[in-house]
Write an enzyme that holds these catalytic residues in place. Structure first.
Site, PDB file in Angstrom:
ATOM      1  CB  THR A 141      -0.855   0.175   1.349  1.00  0.00           C
ATOM      2  OG1 THR A 141      -1.208  -1.287   1.458  1.00  0.00           O
ATOM      3  CG2 THR A 141      -1.845   1.042   1.582  1.00  0.00           C
ATOM      4  CB  THR A 179      -3.707  -1.122  -1.343  1.00  0.00           C
ATOM      5  OG1 THR A 179      -2.926  -2.225  -1.741  1.00  0.00           O
ATOM      6  CG2 THR A 179      -4.976  -1.540  -0.815  1.00  0.00           C
ATOM      7  NE  ARG A 211      -7.161  -9.074   1.970  1.00  0.00           N
ATOM      8  CZ  ARG A 211      -6.559  -8.022   1.749  1.00  0.00           C
ATOM      9  NH1 ARG A 211      -6.273  -7.201   0.930  1.00  0.00           N
ATOM     10  NH2 ARG A 211      -5.452  -8.122   2.855  1.00  0.00           N
ATOM     11  CB  VAL A 212     -12.332  -5.499   1.248  1.00  0.00           C
ATOM     12  CG1 VAL A 212     -11.856  -4.003   1.802  1.00  0.00           C
ATOM     13  CG2 VAL A 212     -13.271  -5.490   0.265  1.00  0.00           C
ATOM     14  N   GLY A 213      -9.037  -5.321   2.247  1.00  0.00           N
ATOM     15  CA  GLY A 213      -7.880  -5.178   3.395  1.00  0.00           C
ATOM     16  C   GLY A 213      -8.341  -4.196   4.179  1.00  0.00           C
ATOM     17  CG  ASP A 214      -5.060  -2.491   5.922  1.00  0.00           C
ATOM     18  OD1 ASP A 214      -4.604  -3.191   5.070  1.00  0.00           O
ATOM     19  OD2 ASP A 214      -3.928  -1.435   6.435  1.00  0.00           O
ATOM     20  N   GLY A 216       1.009  -3.336   4.673  1.00  0.00           N
ATOM     21  CA  GLY A 216       1.184  -4.725   5.304  1.00  0.00           C
ATOM     22  C   GLY A 216       0.122  -5.617   5.310  1.00  0.00           C
ATOM     23  N   GLY A 271      -3.231  -6.542   5.780  1.00  0.00           N
ATOM     24  CA  GLY A 271      -4.549  -5.836   6.185  1.00  0.00           C
ATOM     25  C   GLY A 271      -5.177  -6.575   7.270  1.00  0.00           C
TER      26      GLY A 271
HETATM   27  N1  GLY Z   1      -2.523  -3.224   3.374  1.00  0.00           N
HETATM   28  C1  GLY Z   1      -2.996  -3.853   2.222  1.00  0.00           C
HETATM   29  C2  GLY Z   1      -3.929  -4.970   2.130  1.00  0.00           C
HETATM   30  O1  GLY Z   1      -3.751  -5.670   3.044  1.00  0.00           O
HETATM   31  O2  GLY Z   1      -4.877  -4.790   1.337  1.00  0.00           O
END
Ligand code: GLY
Length: 336
Positions: free
Chosen positions: A196, A214, A224-227, A248, A250
């Site tokens: 990211t 990102t 899937r969705v991260g942070d 990193g 998420g």
């Molecule tokens: N930090 C980015 C993700 O995990 O999608």
């Protein structure tokens, strides 16, 4: 640290003459910081910081705004647009890696000094998710749009369609698909596989803003969705205190509402560096298996003080002010 340091601060606005005698500065605004009885006058110097080496070019674009007295919000949008448009970047924007089914889906969020925020997740075929996120913030009553709804909104707002993933990225994905074992591999998020971009800025008015964008975990499960698009996880800004962003894995960041945690620690009086370290400690404490679990936090307080810390060695960030422009290696908890 056992004892909480209580700290309060407020903006003085345009400095009086006596202040310029105390400390001459090009900045026209000052903050007064109080530690119990002690008072300190701090000039506001614009600054931008962002995660990883791709942050250098992003900061250059952001500085064009900040250095000419522009708003932090405009700076953090302009900055990360550079990374989103970089076809050689495999973890942000149009050059990113797709999901397991070969679809490149992008996540982003943005937050300003008034706690306004906007986000998009699982956005496909649009080149600047950060700008779509800003439109969500400014043109809708919502905070986040996802998937088809986000795309329809972006097209309605005049954003152009792009064909993704890029040809060479698609070729790599097809090779990855052939290797059944690789599908079970843990993601490697380190200094070779940049993640990211999160960017935080303080402008001449003393206002903070942040952005985060990102393509997420390469070859992730569809949906899937991260942070990164989640306010409080990948990014958080509180103009009274400071701002933080994460990079990193998420899933680990979401579990502790990472960026919000860092900002709340700063509110309690911890420095940006201490706050990042404590958030990383919390992540470590919550995970028995830390294999491949890289997370890094970056923080900026109201006075322009910076902190950064990661689970593993290798996280770095770019910083730019009127006086300097450089990469800094973050401190870390352990070696790989
Ligand atoms: N930090 C980015 C993700 O995990 O999608």
């Amino acid at each position: 640290m056992s004892e909480l340091k209580r700290r309060s601060f407020f903006k003085l606005g345009l400095a009086g003459l006596f202040l310029s005698v105390l400390k001459p500065s090009k900045a026209s605004n000052y903050l007064e910081e109080t530690f119990g009885e002690k008072r300190k006058i701090v000039p506001i110097e614009p600054i931008v910081i962002s995660t990883w080496k791709h942050g250098v070019d992003a900061n250059t674009a952001a500085w064009k705004v900040l250095g000419s007295s522009g708003r932090a919000l405009d700076a953090v949008e302009a900055g990360v647009r550079i990374t989103e448009a970089d076809i050689n970047n495999r973890s942000v924007g149009i050059g990113g890696r797709p999901d397991r089914d070969g679809h490149l889906t992008l996540d982003a969020c943005i937050m300003d000094e008034n706690s306004n925020c906007g986000a998009v997740a699982c956005l496909e075929g649009i080149d600047h998710p950060i700008s779509v996120a800003r439109k969500v913030m400014e043109e809708t009553p919502h905070v986040m749009l996802v998937g088809k709804g986000a795309k329809a909104f972006a097209l309605k707002q005049g954003f152009l369609k792009v064909k993704t993933p890029l040809k060479e990225v698609k070729k790599e994905w097809k090779e990855w698909k052939r290797d059944e074992k690789a599908k079970l591999k843990h993601p490697e998020i380190n200094n070779e596989n940049h993640d990211t971009i999160g960017m935080l800025a303080l402008d001449k008015e003393g206002n903070l803003s942040g952005s985060c964008t990102t393509s997420g975990w390469g070859y992730k499960l569809p949906g899937r969705v991260g942070d990164s698009p989640i306010i409080g996880a990948g990014l958080f800004v509180d103009n009274e205190v400071g701002a933080a962003c994460a990079t990193g894995l998420g899933e680990a960041v979401i579990r502790i509402a990472g960026s919000h945690t860092v900002v709340e620690l700063m509110r309690q009086g911890f420095t940006p560096q201490e706050s990042c370290e404590m958030a990383v400690e919390r992540i470590i404490a919550k995970h028995e298996d830390l294999t491949g679990l890289q997370v890094g936090f970056l923080a900026l307080d109201k006075f322009g003080n910076v902190g950064a810390h990661s689970v593993y060695y290798g996280f770095n960030y770019a910083i730019q002010t009127a006086k300097m422009e450089k990469m800094i290696d973050a401190s870390y908890d352990r070696n790989w």
